[in-house]
Design a protein around this motif. Structure first.
Motif, PDB file in Angstrom:
ATOM      1  N   ASN A  43       0.801  -1.217   0.000  1.00 47.74           N
ATOM      2  CA  ASN A  43       0.000   0.000   0.000  1.00 47.74           C
ATOM      3  C   ASN A  43       0.837   1.270   0.000  1.00 47.74           C
ATOM      4  OD1 ASN A  43      -2.482  -1.458   0.178  1.00 47.74           O
ATOM      5  ND2 ASN A  43      -2.037  -1.825   2.326  1.00 47.74           N
ATOM      6  N   THR A  44       2.052   1.196   0.536  1.00 45.14           N
ATOM      7  CA  THR A  44       2.873   2.393   0.684  1.00 45.14           C
ATOM      8  C   THR A  44       4.224   2.187   0.027  1.00 45.14           C
ATOM      9  OG1 THR A  44       1.808   2.742   2.839  1.00 45.14           O
ATOM     10  CG2 THR A  44       3.776   4.047   2.361  1.00 45.14           C
ATOM     11  N   LYS A  45       4.550   3.077  -0.900  1.00 50.22           N
ATOM     12  CA  LYS A  45       5.849   3.016  -1.574  1.00 50.22           C
ATOM     13  C   LYS A  45       6.932   3.531  -0.638  1.00 50.22           C
ATOM     14  CE  LYS A  45       3.792   4.000  -6.067  1.00 50.22           C
ATOM     15  NZ  LYS A  45       3.727   4.954  -7.181  1.00 50.22           N
ATOM     16  N   ARG A  46       8.111   2.932  -0.728  1.00 42.09           N
ATOM     17  CA  ARG A  46       9.257   3.439   0.034  1.00 42.09           C
ATOM     18  C   ARG A  46       9.762   4.706  -0.663  1.00 42.09           C
ATOM     19  NH1 ARG A  46      13.712  -0.208   0.072  1.00 42.09           N
ATOM     20  NH2 ARG A  46      14.434   0.749   1.973  1.00 42.09           N
ATOM     21  N   PRO A  47      10.358   5.627   0.075  1.00 39.49           N
ATOM     22  CA  PRO A  47      10.899   6.838  -0.542  1.00 39.49           C
ATOM     23  C   PRO A  47      11.936   6.511  -1.617  1.00 39.49           C
ATOM     24  CG  PRO A  47      10.829   7.054   1.849  1.00 39.49           C
ATOM     25  CD  PRO A  47      10.493   5.626   1.535  1.00 39.49           C
ATOM     26  N   LYS A  48      11.854   7.216  -2.742  1.00 35.34           N
ATOM     27  CA  LYS A  48      12.741   6.951  -3.885  1.00 35.34           C
ATOM     28  C   LYS A  48      14.215   7.027  -3.515  1.00 35.34           C
ATOM     29  CE  LYS A  48       9.508   8.357  -7.453  1.00 35.34           C
ATOM     30  NZ  LYS A  48       9.207   9.265  -8.547  1.00 35.34           N
ATOM     31  N   GLU A  49      14.571   7.956  -2.642  1.00 37.77           N
ATOM     32  CA  GLU A  49      15.990   8.110  -2.261  1.00 37.77           C
ATOM     33  C   GLU A  49      16.496   6.862  -1.536  1.00 37.77           C
ATOM     34  OE1 GLU A  49      13.632  10.383  -0.109  1.00 37.77           O
ATOM     35  OE2 GLU A  49      13.209  10.800  -2.215  1.00 37.77           O
ATOM     36  N   ILE A  50      15.647   6.275  -0.701  1.00 38.88           N
ATOM     37  CA  ILE A  50      16.036   5.073   0.045  1.00 38.88           C
ATOM     38  C   ILE A  50      16.136   3.886  -0.905  1.00 38.88           C
ATOM     39  CG2 ILE A  50      15.303   3.444   1.831  1.00 38.88           C
ATOM     40  CD1 ILE A  50      14.172   5.842   3.358  1.00 38.88           C
ATOM     41  N   VAL A  51      15.187   3.770  -1.834  1.00 37.50           N
ATOM     42  CA  VAL A  51      15.222   2.691  -2.819  1.00 37.50           C
ATOM     43  C   VAL A  51      16.510   2.792  -3.639  1.00 37.50           C
ATOM     44  CG1 VAL A  51      14.116   1.718  -4.870  1.00 37.50           C
ATOM     45  CG2 VAL A  51      12.711   2.474  -2.937  1.00 37.50           C
ATOM     46  N   LYS A  52      16.815   3.984  -4.107  1.00 32.92           N
ATOM     47  CA  LYS A  52      18.023   4.192  -4.912  1.00 32.92           C
ATOM     48  C   LYS A  52      19.279   3.856  -4.104  1.00 32.92           C
ATOM     49  CE  LYS A  52      20.483   7.461  -7.758  1.00 32.92           C
ATOM     50  NZ  LYS A  52      20.601   8.788  -8.302  1.00 32.92           N
TER      51      LYS A  52
END
Length: 171
Positions: A43-52
């Motif tokens: 339901n909730t995407k992880r922040p793009k900076e953390i994914v990267k």
């Protein structure tokens, strides 16, 4: 095979195949779902900076199997991969697999949304599509394998398990 990327639609068998490879080779499993979504579900995407940041840290390690439908995330691992498997499984098979498995916390509504999204895999544009996965597979210059049925997947797994058994002396 130290660094492997497994691509395909939801229900194509990416998780199953990846888990079997991990059992056979001892690789670390990296699920793109786990990178993309918060741990509480889908339901909730992880922040793009953390994914990267996680991708940058993981892609340079050795002995991993990356699996998932998120083409943009898989694309980041491709230059570091030495083997790519594209599960080009028919939609009817993928849908049946999705209907037969229940995920913890999944409601009928969320399952139906997922099925609708996965049904569009073969016609949608973008990096989570069949056409993008196929392009990643085609342009990959290393060792690669395209499997188009459960039978092909099972035969390939049987072959690598037999090869491993011969190398370790177990029959």
């Amino acid at each position: 095979m130290e660094r492997i990327v497994v691509l395909g639609n939801g229900g194509s068998g990416k998780s199953f195949l990846s888990e079997e490879i991990v059992k056979a080779n001892g690789n670390k499993l990296i699920s793109l779902d786990d990178l993309f979504w918060e741990p509480d579900g889908f339901n909730t995407k992880r922040p793009k900076e953390i994914v990267k940041s996680d991708i940058e840290r993981l892609k340079v390690k050795s002995n991993w199997v990356v699996e998932g439908v998120f083409g943009a995330l898989a694309e980041a691992f491709m230059p570091y991969s030495d083997f790519v498997i594209f599960l080009d499984i028919p939609w009817e098979v993928c849908k049946a697999s999705m209907l037969s498995r229940a995920r913890q916390g999944q409601t009928d509504e969320s399952l139906n949304r997922l099925i609708d999204w996965c049904a569009e895999y073969y016609t949608r544009d973008g990096k989570n599509s069949h056409s993008f996965h196929y392009a990643l597979y085609e342009y990959f210059s290393g060792n690669k394998l395209r499997l188009e049925s459960r039978t092909q997947v099972n035969e390939w797994l049987e072959n690598i398990n037999q090869a491993r058994s011969h190398l370790t002396g177990y029959q």
